[in-house]
Structure formats: structure tokens, C-alpha cells
Scaffold this active site. Structure first.
Site, PDB file in Angstrom:
ATOM      1  N   HIS A 113       0.689  -1.200   0.156  1.00  8.68           N
ATOM      2  CA  HIS A 113      -0.017  -0.092  -0.085  1.00  8.68           C
ATOM      3  C   HIS A 113       0.902   1.198   0.165  1.00  8.68           C
ATOM      4  O   HIS A 113       0.450   2.308   0.371  1.00  8.68           O
ATOM      5  CB  HIS A 113      -1.161  -0.020   1.333  1.00  8.68           C
ATOM      6  CG  HIS A 113      -2.008  -0.975   1.071  1.00  8.68           C
ATOM      7  ND1 HIS A 113      -2.974  -1.569   2.234  1.00  8.68           N
ATOM      8  CD2 HIS A 113      -2.454  -1.823  -0.254  1.00  8.68           C
ATOM      9  CE1 HIS A 113      -3.416  -2.607   1.723  1.00  8.68           C
ATOM     10  NE2 HIS A 113      -3.392  -2.682   0.452  1.00  8.68           N
ATOM     11  N   CYS A 121       5.118  12.961  -7.959  1.00  8.73           N
ATOM     12  CA  CYS A 121       4.478  14.059  -8.829  1.00  8.73           C
ATOM     13  C   CYS A 121       3.928  13.285 -10.031  1.00  8.73           C
ATOM     14  O   CYS A 121       4.713  12.556 -10.855  1.00  8.73           O
ATOM     15  CB  CYS A 121       5.630  15.235  -9.146  1.00  8.73           C
ATOM     16  SG  CYS A 121       4.549  16.186 -10.549  1.00  8.73           S
ATOM     17  N   CYS A 140       5.481  20.477  -6.282  1.00 10.29           N
ATOM     18  CA  CYS A 140       6.749  20.236  -7.060  1.00 10.29           C
ATOM     19  C   CYS A 140       6.975  21.437  -8.005  1.00 10.29           C
ATOM     20  O   CYS A 140       6.412  22.463  -7.788  1.00 10.29           O
ATOM     21  CB  CYS A 140       6.307  19.036  -7.964  1.00 10.29           C
ATOM     22  SG  CYS A 140       7.367  18.701  -9.211  1.00 10.29           S
ATOM     23  N   GLY A 179      -1.724  -9.420  12.450  1.00 13.22           N
ATOM     24  CA  GLY A 179      -2.303  -8.018  12.608  1.00 13.22           C
ATOM     25  C   GLY A 179      -3.159  -7.471  11.600  1.00 13.22           C
ATOM     26  O   GLY A 179      -2.981  -6.494  11.376  1.00 13.22           O
ATOM     27  N   THR A 180      -3.700  -8.501  10.806  1.00  6.51           N
ATOM     28  CA  THR A 180      -4.612  -7.867   9.641  1.00  6.51           C
ATOM     29  C   THR A 180      -6.102  -8.263   9.713  1.00  6.51           C
ATOM     30  O   THR A 180      -6.363  -9.604  10.009  1.00  6.51           O
ATOM     31  CB  THR A 180      -3.980  -8.025   8.383  1.00  6.51           C
ATOM     32  OG1 THR A 180      -4.990  -7.405   7.393  1.00  6.51           O
ATOM     33  CG2 THR A 180      -4.000  -9.352   7.959  1.00  6.51           C
TER      34      THR A 180
HETATM   35  N1  APR Z   1      -1.654  -7.779  17.955  1.00  8.70           N
HETATM   36  C1  APR Z   1      -2.343  -8.593  16.971  1.00  8.70           C
HETATM   37  N2  APR Z   1      -3.331  -8.197  16.253  1.00  8.70           N
HETATM   38  C2  APR Z   1      -3.832  -6.879  16.516  1.00  8.70           C
HETATM   39  C3  APR Z   1      -3.341  -6.156  17.779  1.00  8.70           C
HETATM   40  C4  APR Z   1      -1.887  -6.584  18.114  1.00  8.70           C
HETATM   41  N3  APR Z   1      -1.589  -5.876  19.405  1.00  8.70           N
HETATM   42  N4  APR Z   1      -4.198  -5.050  17.568  1.00  8.70           N
HETATM   43  C5  APR Z   1      -5.021  -5.091  16.845  1.00  8.70           C
HETATM   44  N5  APR Z   1      -4.948  -6.174  15.911  1.00  8.70           N
HETATM   45  C6  APR Z   1      -5.731  -6.775  15.093  1.00  8.70           C
HETATM   46  C7  APR Z   1      -7.135  -6.168  15.005  1.00  8.70           C
HETATM   47  O1  APR Z   1      -7.814  -7.381  15.697  1.00  8.70           O
HETATM   48  C8  APR Z   1      -7.521  -6.231  13.571  1.00  8.70           C
HETATM   49  O2  APR Z   1      -8.072  -7.562  13.395  1.00  8.70           O
HETATM   50  O3  APR Z   1      -5.284  -6.100  13.781  1.00  8.70           O
HETATM   51  C9  APR Z   1      -6.280  -5.895  12.765  1.00  8.70           C
HETATM   52  C10 APR Z   1      -6.101  -4.571  12.247  1.00  8.70           C
HETATM   53  O4  APR Z   1      -7.211  -4.537  10.995  1.00  8.70           O
HETATM   54  P1  APR Z   1      -7.229  -3.055  10.281  1.00  8.70           P
HETATM   55  O5  APR Z   1      -7.223  -1.995  11.304  1.00  8.70           O
HETATM   56  O6  APR Z   1      -8.323  -3.213   9.426  1.00  8.70           O
HETATM   57  O7  APR Z   1      -5.976  -2.954   9.639  1.00  8.70           O
HETATM   58  P2  APR Z   1      -5.402  -3.720   8.201  1.00  8.70           P
HETATM   59  O8  APR Z   1      -6.021  -5.165   8.087  1.00  8.70           O
HETATM   60  O9  APR Z   1      -3.805  -3.639   8.342  1.00  8.70           O
HETATM   61  O10 APR Z   1      -5.940  -2.759   7.114  1.00  8.70           O
HETATM   62  C11 APR Z   1      -5.657  -3.103   5.775  1.00  8.70           C
HETATM   63  O11 APR Z   1      -6.973  -1.300   5.010  1.00  8.70           O
HETATM   64  O12 APR Z   1      -7.332   0.961   5.546  1.00  8.70           O
HETATM   65  C12 APR Z   1      -6.712   0.226   4.704  1.00  8.70           C
HETATM   66  O13 APR Z   1      -4.893   0.307   3.571  1.00  8.70           O
HETATM   67  C13 APR Z   1      -5.459   0.551   4.782  1.00  8.70           C
HETATM   68  O14 APR Z   1      -3.511  -1.140   4.804  1.00  8.70           O
HETATM   69  C14 APR Z   1      -4.693  -0.821   5.095  1.00  8.70           C
HETATM   70  C15 APR Z   1      -5.741  -1.785   4.847  1.00  8.70           C
END
Ligand code: APR
Length: 231
Positions: A113, A121, A140, A179-180
Site C-alpha cells: 500500500h 508527482c 513540485c 495483525g490484519t
Molecule cells: N496484535 C495482534 N493483532 C492486533 C493487535 C495486536 N496488538 N491490535 C490489533 N490487532 C488486529 C485487530 O484485531 C484487527 O484484526 O489487527 C487488525 C487490524 O485491522 P485493520 O485496522 O483493518 O488494519 P489492516 O488489516 O492492516 O487494514 C488493511 O486497510 O485501511 C486500509 O490501506 C489500509 O493497509 C490498510 C488496509
């Protein structure tokens, strides 16, 4: 099933999201206290908003730069960088734009991302690193506004970056998702490539996600604790 250990694998891939940086004090995007709960991406994080009001979009990204710049990589980032130093076949594919993987010593990080610390630019087709806080000058020399080199909502991912991620996911023997929330596509599709190619798969998260059932191992806890448990 016992928790997989890094030492038992040759080609480890860490697929990371905002939850990895949460312990550094950077808010995640969704859930309570998430960035998108406070800011509407339609006003701050899409090309339409940038065309409509580039100053407003830059004010938002300057706030993010200031916040992220004041944070340090955490133990989770450090463990990933250490594993990469110890096991040459280790790679990092991240959705994070904060640059904390690189600041913890990780190399060859695939930034799906983009980055908070790069600008481009689109008139001159220039992309360059920029760590100024606030970003200055915002324009720019051609007069156009520099644009944060970030993949915003409604943007396509960079093709070469995506191809590189596909390559790494297709050849890994251990996939560790950290953590996603697994709700943003096409990034959320990528782990399936590793699953189809027979890799061992681990999901590290505080909670279950819509993609949890796809993973062989679901480690529930903080990123740094769960990564430490795999050493
Ligand atoms: N350890 C492990 N997991 C964690 C922790 C932690 N300390 N804190 C939060 N989480 C988990 C949450 O439970 C959640 O499932 O991390 C996840 C974060 O999710 P999002 O906030 O949706 O982030 P992400 O998945 O990276 O978002 C993807 O969305 O907004 C767009 O481009 C942006 O790259 C981003 C994409």
C-alpha cells in the site's frame, strides 16, 4: 496441533497489517479507536479528495507523519527482522505504510500500500523519499502538488509490487499473517496463494477475522507475544 517454529522452515513469509504496529502506539484502521472511525476516507484518503482539496489531505497525512515519526518499532517488528537475519529465505509483505519494518532492520520489504515516507508527482512521473514533517514544500517545481505515494481507496496496487508479492507467497513454506483484519482486497486475497501452494499457515491476531477459518494455526494474542512463541 503444536505451534509451528521458525527454525523448522526455510522460506518464511510475514504478511503484516496495522495490528503489528498497534503496540508501537499507531492506531489501527478499523475497530474501536480506528483511524477510519474518526476520519472519512472520502475526505482524506482517496484521489477524489486529493483533487478536491490537496491541502486538507496533506494536513491529514502530516498528522499521520508526526504521529508515526514519534513511534518506535516494537518487539514484533524486531523479532521479524531477527528471523530474517537468521534465516535468509525470510521475506516481508506488508500493508503498512509506516516504515517501521525498515526502521527495525528488515530488508526488501514489499509495501503493498505504498509508504507515508515517499511522495510522487503524477505530472512529472517522479517518485522520491521524503521524511519532512510537515511535508514541505507541498508543490513540485512543475507547480503540481506532491502526492503521498500511498495506495488509497479506489487506487490500483502497483503491478510490479503485486507480482513480487505473488512470487514470494507462491514459494514460501511458512506464511505468518500478523495483525490484519483480512477485509481489504486485493491484499486479503494474497494469503490464499500460499495456502494453495501447500505452505503451513499461521494467523496471529487478538481476535478472529473473516479469513481465520482458512488458516491451519490461529494464535490469539498480541503480535509480539505470539511471534515470540514461535521462536
Ligand atoms: N496484535 C495482534 N493483532 C492486533 C493487535 C495486536 N496488538 N491490535 C490489533 N490487532 C488486529 C485487530 O484485531 C484487527 O484484526 O489487527 C487488525 C487490524 O485491522 P485493520 O485496522 O483493518 O488494519 P489492516 O488489516 O492492516 O487494514 C488493511 O486497510 O485501511 C486500509 O490501506 C489500509 O493497509 C490498510 C488496509
Amino acid at each position: 496441533m503444536s505451534t509451528p517454529r521458525f527454525a523448522d522452515f526455510q522460506r518464511i513469509l510475514f504478511f503484516t497489517g496495522a495490528g503489528l504496529s498497534a503496540e508501537s502506539g499507531i492506531p489501527t484502521y478499523r475497530g474501536s479507536g480506528g483511524i477510519w472511525a474518526e476520519y472519512d476516507y472520502e475526505d482524506y484518503a482517496c484521489q477524489r479528495a486529493f483533487v478536491r482539496d490537496p491541502e486538507k489531505v496533506w494536513d491529514f497525512h502530516d498528522k499521520r507523519r508526526a504521529a508515526v515519526g514519534a513511534c518506535e518499532p516494537n518487539d514484533g517488528h524486531r523479532i521479524i527482522a531477527e528471523v530474517q537475519r537468521e534465516r535468509a529465505g525470510t521475506s516481508v509483505v506488508t500493508q503498512n505504510i509506516d516504515g517501521l519494518h525498515q526502521r527495525s532492520g528488515a530488508t526488501g520489504v514489499v509495501e503493498l500500500h505504498g509508504s507515508l515516507w515517499r511522495v510522487r508527482c503524477d505530472r512529472e512521473h517522479i517518485v522520491r523519499d521524503d521524511t519532512s514533517v510537515p511535508m514541505s514544500p507541498r508543490k513540485c517545481s512543475c507547480g503540481a502538488y506532491w502526492r503521498p505515494d500511498i495506495v488509497w481507496f479506489e487506487d490500483a496496487l502497483d503491478q510490479r509490487t503485486l507480482e513480487r508479492a505473488h512470487e514470494l507467497l507462491a514459494s514460501c513454506d511458512l506464511l505468518v499473517s500478523v495483525g490484519t483484519s483480512g477485509v481489504v482486497y486485493p491484499a486479503a486475497e494474497l494469503p490464499r496463494i500460499a495456502m494453495r501452494s501447500g505452505a503451513t499457515t499461521v494467523e496471529i491476531n487478538l481476535d478472529d477475522t473473516p479469513v481465520s477459518p482458512l488458516y491451519q494455526h490461529r494464535l490469539r494474542g498480541t503480535a509480539s507475544d505470539m511471534l515470540a512463541s514461535m521462536r
